[in-house]
Design a protein around this motif. Structure first.
Motif, PDB file in Angstrom:
ATOM      1  N   LYS A  22      47.026  25.478  18.601  1.00 24.74           N
ATOM      2  CA  LYS A  22      47.723  24.583  17.674  1.00 24.74           C
ATOM      3  C   LYS A  22      49.058  25.323  17.631  1.00 24.74           C
ATOM      4  CE  LYS A  22      47.447  22.963  13.159  1.00 24.74           C
ATOM      5  NZ  LYS A  22      46.487  22.683  12.014  1.00 24.74           N
ATOM      6  N   LEU A  23      49.063  26.759  17.404  1.00 21.20           N
ATOM      7  CA  LEU A  23      50.171  27.574  17.234  1.00 21.20           C
ATOM      8  C   LEU A  23      51.092  27.573  18.491  1.00 21.20           C
ATOM      9  CD1 LEU A  23      51.926  29.662  15.621  1.00 21.20           C
ATOM     10  CD2 LEU A  23      50.616  31.219  16.479  1.00 21.20           C
ATOM     11  N   ASP A  24      50.618  27.670  19.585  1.00 27.89           N
ATOM     12  CA  ASP A  24      51.442  27.851  20.909  1.00 27.89           C
ATOM     13  C   ASP A  24      52.085  26.515  21.111  1.00 27.89           C
ATOM     14  OD1 ASP A  24      52.066  28.534  23.379  1.00 27.89           O
ATOM     15  OD2 ASP A  24      50.538  27.440  24.501  1.00 27.89           O
ATOM     16  N   ARG A  25      51.304  25.238  20.744  1.00 26.32           N
ATOM     17  CA  ARG A  25      51.977  23.961  20.512  1.00 26.32           C
ATOM     18  C   ARG A  25      53.149  23.790  19.773  1.00 26.32           C
ATOM     19  NH1 ARG A  25      47.904  20.494  20.609  1.00 26.32           N
ATOM     20  NH2 ARG A  25      47.754  20.716  18.277  1.00 26.32           N
ATOM     21  N   TRP A  26      53.031  24.307  18.642  1.00 23.67           N
ATOM     22  CA  TRP A  26      54.044  24.120  17.525  1.00 23.67           C
ATOM     23  C   TRP A  26      55.124  25.195  17.963  1.00 23.67           C
ATOM     24  CZ3 TRP A  26      56.390  27.810  14.111  1.00 23.67           C
ATOM     25  CH2 TRP A  26      57.152  27.125  13.266  1.00 23.67           C
ATOM     26  N   LEU A  27      54.741  26.233  18.338  1.00 20.49           N
ATOM     27  CA  LEU A  27      56.103  27.218  18.827  1.00 20.49           C
ATOM     28  C   LEU A  27      56.958  26.285  19.932  1.00 20.49           C
ATOM     29  CD1 LEU A  27      54.307  30.491  18.867  1.00 20.49           C
ATOM     30  CD2 LEU A  27      56.140  29.853  17.303  1.00 20.49           C
ATOM     31  N   SER A  28      56.237  25.662  20.920  1.00 21.54           N
ATOM     32  CA  SER A  28      56.757  25.036  21.917  1.00 21.54           C
ATOM     33  C   SER A  28      57.842  23.891  21.511  1.00 21.54           C
ATOM     34  CB  SER A  28      55.748  24.353  23.051  1.00 21.54           C
ATOM     35  OG  SER A  28      56.464  23.686  23.936  1.00 21.54           O
TER      36      SER A  28
END
Length: 101
Positions: free
Chosen positions: A4-10
């Protein structure tokens, strides 16, 4: 890393923070609560990067980002459904008009 964090950062064009946040053990919820001082303490030295992260992590921005992503994920399916319903409604109206004429 928390997906979820990875997607948000992207989504925010902040991918470069991914390895640092992951190394420090952050997940999405805890990352959203970081302050400028905490970002600096874990090694985010660039002020512009901290400002962008904090602006994107503010409560209204996170909700807006989620809504934007969800709308994009629905995208074509939602548009297709509207088209199908619209065509169906026209067909019914034409059929009723023919019967009553």
């Amino acid at each position: 890393m928390d997906p979820k964090l990875d997607r948000w950062l992207s989504d925010q064009n902040l991918e470069e923070l991914g390895p640092l946040l992951s190394e420090q053990g952050f997940d999405f919820e805890t990352a959203m609560a970081l302050s400028d001082e905490e970002l600096r303490a874990i090694g985010v030295d660039k002020m512009g990067l901290r400002k962008r992260f904090l602006a994107s992590a503010s409560p209204g921005s996170v909700t807006k980002s989620r809504r934007t992503r969800q709308s994009a994920e629905r995208g074509q399916a939602g548009n297709s459904l509207g088209l199908i319903l619209g065509v169906g409604a026209v067909w019914v109206l034409v059929s009723v008009w023919r019967v009553t004429s």
